[in-house]
Design a protein around this motif. Structure first.
Motif, mmCIF file in Angstrom:
data_model
loop_
_atom_site.group_PDB
_atom_site.id
_atom_site.type_symbol
_atom_site.label_atom_id
_atom_site.label_comp_id
_atom_site.label_asym_id
_atom_site.label_seq_id
_atom_site.Cartn_x
_atom_site.Cartn_y
_atom_site.Cartn_z
ATOM 1 N N THR A 221 0.828 -1.203 0.000
ATOM 2 C CA THR A 221 0.000 0.000 0.000
ATOM 3 C C THR A 221 0.862 1.252 0.000
ATOM 4 O OG1 THR A 221 -1.802 1.125 1.151
ATOM 5 C CG2 THR A 221 -0.126 0.095 2.521
ATOM 6 N N PHE A 222 0.257 2.360 -0.413
ATOM 7 C CA PHE A 222 0.891 3.672 -0.296
ATOM 8 C C PHE A 222 0.394 4.410 0.943
ATOM 9 C CE2 PHE A 222 1.180 2.672 -4.807
ATOM 10 C CZ PHE A 222 2.535 2.903 -5.031
ATOM 11 N N SER A 223 -0.399 3.744 1.787
ATOM 12 C CA SER A 223 -1.045 4.402 2.914
ATOM 13 C C SER A 223 -0.147 4.558 4.129
ATOM 14 C CB SER A 223 -2.297 3.614 3.331
ATOM 15 O OG SER A 223 -3.251 3.617 2.313
ATOM 16 N N LYS A 224 0.888 3.766 4.253
ATOM 17 C CA LYS A 224 1.688 3.759 5.472
ATOM 18 C C LYS A 224 2.993 4.536 5.269
ATOM 19 C CE LYS A 224 -1.568 1.181 7.116
ATOM 20 N NZ LYS A 224 -2.615 1.791 7.948
ATOM 21 N N ALA A 225 4.066 3.850 4.923
ATOM 22 C CA ALA A 225 5.364 4.516 4.842
ATOM 23 C C ALA A 225 5.395 5.627 3.800
ATOM 24 C CB ALA A 225 6.452 3.488 4.539
ATOM 25 N N TYR A 226 4.617 5.490 2.727
ATOM 26 C CA TYR A 226 4.643 6.500 1.665
ATOM 27 C C TYR A 226 3.762 7.715 1.982
ATOM 28 C CZ TYR A 226 7.170 3.218 -1.319
ATOM 29 O OH TYR A 226 8.111 2.366 -1.856
ATOM 30 N N GLY A 227 2.980 7.656 3.049
ATOM 31 C CA GLY A 227 2.258 8.830 3.510
ATOM 32 C C GLY A 227 1.097 9.265 2.648
ATOM 33 N N LEU A 228 0.436 8.327 1.973
ATOM 34 C CA LEU A 228 -0.638 8.668 1.047
ATOM 35 C C LEU A 228 -1.937 7.929 1.391
ATOM 36 C CD1 LEU A 228 1.494 8.654 -2.222
ATOM 37 C CD2 LEU A 228 0.284 10.637 -1.304
ATOM 38 N N ALA A 229 -2.254 7.846 2.679
ATOM 39 C CA ALA A 229 -3.432 7.084 3.096
ATOM 40 C C ALA A 229 -4.713 7.610 2.456
ATOM 41 C CB ALA A 229 -3.556 7.109 4.619
ATOM 42 N N GLY A 230 -4.805 8.913 2.277
ATOM 43 C CA GLY A 230 -6.045 9.494 1.794
ATOM 44 C C GLY A 230 -6.335 9.287 0.323
ATOM 45 N N ILE A 231 -5.342 8.867 -0.473
ATOM 46 C CA ILE A 231 -5.602 8.710 -1.911
ATOM 47 C C ILE A 231 -6.125 7.327 -2.250
ATOM 48 C CG2 ILE A 231 -3.804 10.383 -2.480
ATOM 49 C CD1 ILE A 231 -2.158 8.026 -3.564
ATOM 50 N N ARG A 232 -6.099 6.392 -1.311
ATOM 51 C CA ARG A 232 -6.616 5.046 -1.499
ATOM 52 C C ARG A 232 -5.994 4.354 -2.701
ATOM 53 N NH1 ARG A 232 -6.297 3.908 2.024
ATOM 54 N NH2 ARG A 232 -7.479 1.987 1.837
ATOM 55 N N CYS A 233 -4.776 3.907 -2.531
ATOM 56 C CA CYS A 233 -4.079 3.230 -3.625
ATOM 57 C C CYS A 233 -3.147 2.169 -3.055
ATOM 58 C CB CYS A 233 -3.288 4.243 -4.445
ATOM 59 S SG CYS A 233 -2.575 3.563 -5.958
ATOM 60 N N GLY A 234 -3.236 0.986 -3.630
ATOM 61 C CA GLY A 234 -2.343 -0.100 -3.271
ATOM 62 C C GLY A 234 -2.214 -1.034 -4.450
ATOM 63 N N TYR A 235 -1.441 -2.086 -4.297
ATOM 64 C CA TYR A 235 -1.274 -3.024 -5.399
ATOM 65 C C TYR A 235 -0.953 -4.405 -4.862
ATOM 66 C CZ TYR A 235 3.737 -2.043 -4.680
ATOM 67 O OH TYR A 235 4.988 -1.879 -4.133
ATOM 68 N N ALA A 236 -1.179 -5.390 -5.701
ATOM 69 C CA ALA A 236 -0.858 -6.774 -5.367
ATOM 70 C C ALA A 236 0.080 -7.325 -6.420
ATOM 71 C CB ALA A 236 -2.122 -7.620 -5.293
ATOM 72 N N VAL A 237 0.950 -8.207 -5.983
ATOM 73 C CA VAL A 237 1.891 -8.891 -6.875
ATOM 74 C C VAL A 237 1.600 -10.384 -6.772
ATOM 75 C CG1 VAL A 237 4.314 -9.329 -7.411
ATOM 76 C CG2 VAL A 237 3.620 -7.096 -6.492
ATOM 77 N N ALA A 238 1.434 -11.022 -7.932
ATOM 78 C CA ALA A 238 1.083 -12.447 -7.937
ATOM 79 C C ALA A 238 1.398 -13.045 -9.300
ATOM 80 C CB ALA A 238 -0.398 -12.636 -7.602
ATOM 81 N N GLU A 239 1.185 -14.326 -9.401
ATOM 82 C CA GLU A 239 1.339 -15.032 -10.674
ATOM 83 C C GLU A 239 0.403 -14.417 -11.721
ATOM 84 O OE1 GLU A 239 0.309 -19.391 -12.440
ATOM 85 O OE2 GLU A 239 -1.073 -17.945 -11.586
ATOM 86 N N ALA A 240 0.818 -14.428 -12.980
ATOM 87 C CA ALA A 240 0.112 -13.696 -14.034
ATOM 88 C C ALA A 240 -1.345 -14.127 -14.176
ATOM 89 C CB ALA A 240 0.850 -13.851 -15.361
ATOM 90 N N GLU A 241 -1.631 -15.411 -14.069
ATOM 91 C CA GLU A 241 -3.014 -15.849 -14.223
ATOM 92 C C GLU A 241 -3.884 -15.344 -13.078
ATOM 93 O OE1 GLU A 241 -5.658 -19.933 -14.754
ATOM 94 O OE2 GLU A 241 -3.510 -19.965 -15.226
#
Length: 370
Positions: A221-241
């Motif tokens: 997430t960008f909500s913690k260390a990156y200091g952007l909790a209010g913009i609501r943005c994160g991502y997941a990394v996983a196998e392509a399928e």
């Protein structure tokens, strides 16, 4: 009463509750603002000046729809983790991604394994799809890897949730133990490995990303260390399928243009991230000192908060929390049995921790009936 369109039986049976009552709602009820906002695990230090400058420069363009492919941010996140773009999906914070995971892997009545007292929003999403939560007690203030694994096998669970570093206790497992857990999981069980606090803990807590495994989803997430909790943005990394399956149901316009731009810029400014990590470590030390000066026991933390053992039962810790709230200090506490003896204090700015230090003795005295 007038007739109403009927809800689905599943939604009609759910309680009218939400995982969190925000500080804003509490301020409205109280009729005044908090002086120290140190309960939501946000970064009081905010985003990088470079991110702020970039956001200001593109503010006039925000009338446009976002890129529904989140392409630039996916490219940046993929490069950051040395994976392919096909291994990344972007969502409305980890919360938004957890909602998708629940829909992807859980049918009504399916058992879903998590820790008793772990992140309640995960439970909220599982309830929303009709899953059956199976909870495992913490062990020595850490999520029990062996207990989670045993529950998965016993229940034939299609999904298990683990946060590392952990919220609400701040504890963590080393990468080798996480890898052991992953290797022991049934291949038919999907693991959600929530690493919202990953940038703030020791590097030894983060296993290398292995996108060849189809049963592990790593979330950031960008909500913690990156200091952007209010913009609501994160991502997941996983196998392509797995990522392609997210694409079937995700909200393609859910992550705003501004959030995508800010995320790209945040990943590019790793030097600022390093300064935040150092400031958080200093803040954890300060909170620990305040706790110890008041006869309380701070738990070791790999996050941007410190969980403090108040030394008695949950009712006593709740009185301390309520005493601090009445003194305009916003904190939170775990509520699950065994964890509820604690309060949880987020790292804040120096003046906020000064206020916490000033008000904690009075809250403690009131809790003790002095």
């Amino acid at each position: 009463m007038r007739p109403r369109p009927p809800l689905s039986p599943l939604i009609a049976a759910l309680p009218s509750t939400v995982p969190f009552v925000g500080p804003e709602a509490q301020e409205r009820e109280r009729g005044r603002a908090f002086r120290a906002r140190i309960g939501a695990n946000e970064s009081s230090f905010g985003p990088s000046p470079r991110v702020i400058a970039r956001m200001e420069s593109v503010a006039r363009d925000q009338w446009m729809y976002c890129d529904p492919d989140n392409f630039d941010l996916k490219v940046a996140a993929a490069a950051h983790h040395d994976v392919a773009v096909e291994n990344v999906v972007v969502g409305e914070g980890i919360d938004g991604l957890l909602s998708l995971v629940a829909r992807m892997y859980v049918a009504p009545g399916d058992a879903v394994v998590t820790s008793l007292g772990a992140y309640p929003t995960f439970n909220f999403h599982i309830a929303g799809v009709g899953g059956r939560l199976v909870t495992v007690a913490y062990e020595n203030d850490r999520e029990s890897l062996d207990g989670l694994l045993a529950a998965v096998v016993r229940e034939k669970a299609p999904l298990v949730y683990l946060s590392n570093p952990d919220n609400p206790m701040g504890s963590w497992w080393k990468a080798g133990e996480i890898i052991r857990f992953i290797e022991a999981l049934p291949e038919t069980t999907m693991l959600v490995l929530d690493e919202a606090y990953g940038e703030l803990g020791p590097a030894s807590a983060l296993p290398p990303i292995d996108i060849s495994r189809p049963n592990v989803i790593r979330m950031r997430t960008f909500s913690k260390a990156y200091g952007l909790a209010g913009i609501r943005c994160g991502y997941a990394v996983a196998e392509a399928e797995v990522i392609r399956d997210f694409e079937k149901i995700r909200n393609h316009y859910g992550v705003s243009r501004m959030a995508q731009i800010a995320g790209v810029e945040a990943l590019a400014d790793q030097a600022y991230l390093e300064t935040v990590v150092a400031r958080v470590a200093a803040g954890r030390r300060r909170i620990a000192e305040i706790a110890e000066q008041n006869g309380l026991v701070p738990l070791a933390s790999a996050t941007n908060f410190v969980t403090i053992d108040c030394g008695h039962d949950g009712a006593f810790a709740l009185k301390i929390l309520q005493g601090l709230l009445s003194r305009d200090v916003f904190i939170r506490k775990p509520m699950a049995p065994g964890l509820d003896r604690c309060i949880r204090v987020s790292v804040g700015l120096d003046h906020e921790l000064d206020i916490f230090a000033e008000e904690l003795p009075g809250a403690l005295a009131a809790a003790r009936g002095n």
